[in-house]
Every structure is written in C-alpha cells, then in structure tokens.
Design an enzyme around this catalytic site. Structure first.
Site, mmCIF file in Angstrom:
data_model
loop_
_atom_site.group_PDB
_atom_site.id
_atom_site.type_symbol
_atom_site.label_atom_id
_atom_site.label_comp_id
_atom_site.label_asym_id
_atom_site.label_seq_id
_atom_site.Cartn_x
_atom_site.Cartn_y
_atom_site.Cartn_z
ATOM 1 N N GLN A 174 15.601 29.008 -5.836
ATOM 2 C CA GLN A 174 14.497 28.195 -5.369
ATOM 3 C C GLN A 174 14.333 28.288 -3.859
ATOM 4 O O GLN A 174 15.292 28.247 -3.119
ATOM 5 C CB GLN A 174 14.700 26.731 -5.750
ATOM 6 C CG GLN A 174 14.452 26.456 -7.211
ATOM 7 C CD GLN A 174 15.659 26.691 -8.047
ATOM 8 O OE1 GLN A 174 16.621 27.254 -7.568
ATOM 9 N NE2 GLN A 174 15.596 26.269 -9.294
ATOM 10 N N GLY A 175 13.078 28.382 -3.423
ATOM 11 C CA GLY A 175 12.796 28.459 -2.002
ATOM 12 C C GLY A 175 12.714 29.882 -1.505
ATOM 13 O O GLY A 175 12.344 30.140 -0.365
ATOM 14 N N ASP A 176 13.063 30.855 -2.353
ATOM 15 C CA ASP A 176 13.082 32.255 -1.936
ATOM 16 C C ASP A 176 11.889 33.053 -2.451
ATOM 17 O O ASP A 176 11.714 34.217 -2.096
ATOM 18 C CB ASP A 176 14.368 32.935 -2.415
ATOM 19 C CG ASP A 176 15.590 32.394 -1.709
ATOM 20 O OD1 ASP A 176 15.497 32.099 -0.515
ATOM 21 O OD2 ASP A 176 16.636 32.237 -2.354
ATOM 22 N N SER A 177 11.091 32.474 -3.329
ATOM 23 C CA SER A 177 9.959 33.200 -3.911
ATOM 24 C C SER A 177 9.119 33.886 -2.839
ATOM 25 O O SER A 177 8.899 33.341 -1.754
ATOM 26 C CB SER A 177 9.055 32.242 -4.688
ATOM 27 O OG SER A 177 9.584 31.945 -5.945
ATOM 28 N N ASP A 200 2.679 39.669 -9.743
ATOM 29 C CA ASP A 200 2.864 38.476 -8.903
ATOM 30 C C ASP A 200 2.783 38.809 -7.407
ATOM 31 O O ASP A 200 3.776 38.724 -6.674
ATOM 32 C CB ASP A 200 4.217 37.844 -9.248
ATOM 33 C CG ASP A 200 4.372 36.426 -8.726
ATOM 34 O OD1 ASP A 200 3.386 35.864 -8.219
ATOM 35 O OD2 ASP A 200 5.495 35.885 -8.829
ATOM 36 N N HIS A 241 2.290 33.308 -7.106
ATOM 37 C CA HIS A 241 2.533 31.932 -7.543
ATOM 38 C C HIS A 241 2.837 30.996 -6.382
ATOM 39 O O HIS A 241 2.709 29.777 -6.519
ATOM 40 C CB HIS A 241 3.649 31.887 -8.609
ATOM 41 C CG HIS A 241 5.033 32.029 -8.086
ATOM 42 N ND1 HIS A 241 5.747 33.212 -8.129
ATOM 43 C CD2 HIS A 241 5.873 31.130 -7.516
ATOM 44 C CE1 HIS A 241 6.952 33.028 -7.620
ATOM 45 N NE2 HIS A 241 7.047 31.779 -7.242
#
Length: 276
Positions: free
Chosen positions: A230-233, A136, A83
């Site tokens: 958020q920002g760690d995906s 993913d 993603h």
C-alpha cells in the site's frame, strides 16, 4: 487488491507502489495494497526519476499528501497507475481534486529541497479496464518541466529486462510493515521478474483480479519477504537501467505464493514513454 495508498516495500529492500489512500478493492482478496516491508532507504539522487503523487486536500499533510508513486519519463511527463487517479482512491472524482501535484527531487516527503509541481493534465490509457486491472497506466502532464537528465527510458517489447529471473528493484514510500507504518523517505527493494505462470497460478480470476501476461508483469521474491505494498501504486519497477513496470495490484504483501503484479511497460501507449 490494488496497491495505492495502501502500498509499501517489504523485505530487506522491498517496496511497493500502492497508493496511500484507503485500499481499493477490485474484488475479492486481490485489492490494491502494497507494502515495502523491511526495505532500505535510498537517496533520490540515485533515482531522480522516482516521484510522489500528492494531494494535501485529499490526504492531509502528515506525509506531504503522498498517496501514490510515479515515474518521470520526459521533462514534463509522469507515468503512474490509472487506478491512482480513480475516485476509488481519491474519494472524489479527479476533477474535484484541487491540488494534485508531483513531488520530485526529494527523498524525505516532508524534507527540504526538490520541487512540488502542479499537474496540468491527466490522460488515462484508453485500454484501461478497472474491473480486470488490465492496462493500468495514466500519463500526467506537469505545469513546468524537470531536467531531462532526471528521466528514465522504458524497455521496449522483447527487451531482455522482461526475462524471468532478471533482478529488478521496486521503489516507493509505502507501508513498511503491512500494518500502516508508512515510510517518510524513499525506499527500494530487490525483487525478480518471475515467470508469467507464477502469477497465473496465484491470480486465476476466480476471485479478484485476473493476471494477463499481455499487459501485466509478474515480479517478487520466490521465498517471500520482498514486495510492493500500500502506498506504492504507480511507482517504478526497474531492471537493467530501464523501466519495465508500474506497481499495480496483488494479494497481500511479501507473500511467496502471491507475487506482485505490475503494469507491463511494453504494453503502455507507444507515445507515452521513450523506449529502447
């Protein structure tokens, strides 16, 4: 929710691997948001396989263009979340991103040292389903290789590192408060591999994502406070010296009843990472 430029670490050492772009909604409350709240800084020399995905064209220069995390699994190969390279995160189709790079060997995103290497090819997991978040995974090919000593091996199917109760660490540059305070330097947070039942209860598929034990891994803090955000995906979840997961999605950050959901490495295409 997916944890892309909406990801960070939460808790004493909590980190998330969500992208640093606008939060992606996979439906309902389970949108990609990862936050490493209260995490602790770590030196890249201790975890040289952690890399940042960057595009200054899409995300500006404030954080050196960082929007997701990744993991060096071979000298010229980086695993990240599928993603992270979607138009939902990037804002445009991947083919229109002119400066997709990987930042390696640098703890501070805007610091000196390390390398910024262009991505020459992107492969999506053929089994990836953006509606369910299953599979993913994406594999990035770098235009020039990094040292083989900086790579990490993945845990193969049946490895003890996937056992519930195993201590693990999640790494990233994501949100550290859940309110948009992103880390400038790499942080890490301690979590535990949790029973699949914990995520099956939290994400039964009524709204948002559905937890699937065959391609996903449940991890977090039973008492809350440690998580990815958020920002760690796309960033790594490591246990027993092996890569076991990539930050993928979840609901909120650091919430005891809503553990983080990671892409399970044993479900990645076999040729994409060396396993042991």
């Amino acid at each position: 929710m997916r944890r892309s430029f909406a990801g960070s670490l939460t808790g004493a050492l909590a980190l998330t691997a969500m992208a640093v772009a606008a939060p992606q909604a996979s439906g309902g409350t389970t949108t990609p948001d990862g936050v490493v709240v209260g995490g602790q800084p770590v030196q890249i020399s201790q975890s040289p396989w952690v890399v940042a995905l960057s595009s200054r064209d899409r995300f500006g220069g404030t954080r050196a263009g960082q929007f997701c995390g990744g993991v060096l699994v071979a000298p010229a190969k980086v695993l990240t979340a599928a993603h992270c390279v979607s138009s939902e995160v990037l804002g445009v189709p991947l083919a229109q991103v002119r400066d997709l790079e990987v930042i390696a060997g640098r703890s501070e995103l805007k610091g000196a040292g390390g390398r910024e290497i262009a991505v020459s090819d992107v492969k999506l997991n053929p089994a990836y389903d953006s509606k369910t978040n299953a599979g993913d995974f994406a594999l990035l090919t770098l235009s020039s290789p990094l040292p083989a000593a900086d790579t990490i091996k993945a845990a193969g199917p049946g490895h003890a590192a996937y056992t519930a109760g195993t201590g693990a660490v999640v790494y990233g540059w994501g949100d550290t408060t859940g309110a948009g305070s992103y880390a400038d330097e790499l942080r890490a947070a301690p979590v535990k591999v949790l029973p699949d039942s914990a995520c099956e209860r939290a994400y039964p598929g009524l709204v948002g994502g559905t937890y699937r034990a065959d391609t996903m891994l449940c991890a977090g803090d039973e008492n809350g406070g440690h998580d990815a955000c958020q920002g760690d995906s796309g960033g790594p979840l490591v246990a027993d010296g092996r890569l076991i997961g990539l930050v993928s999605w979840g609901s909120g950050c650091g919430q005891a009843r809503n553990p983080g959901v990671y892409a399970r490495l044993s479900a990645a295409p076999e040729t994409w990472a060396e396993r042991s």
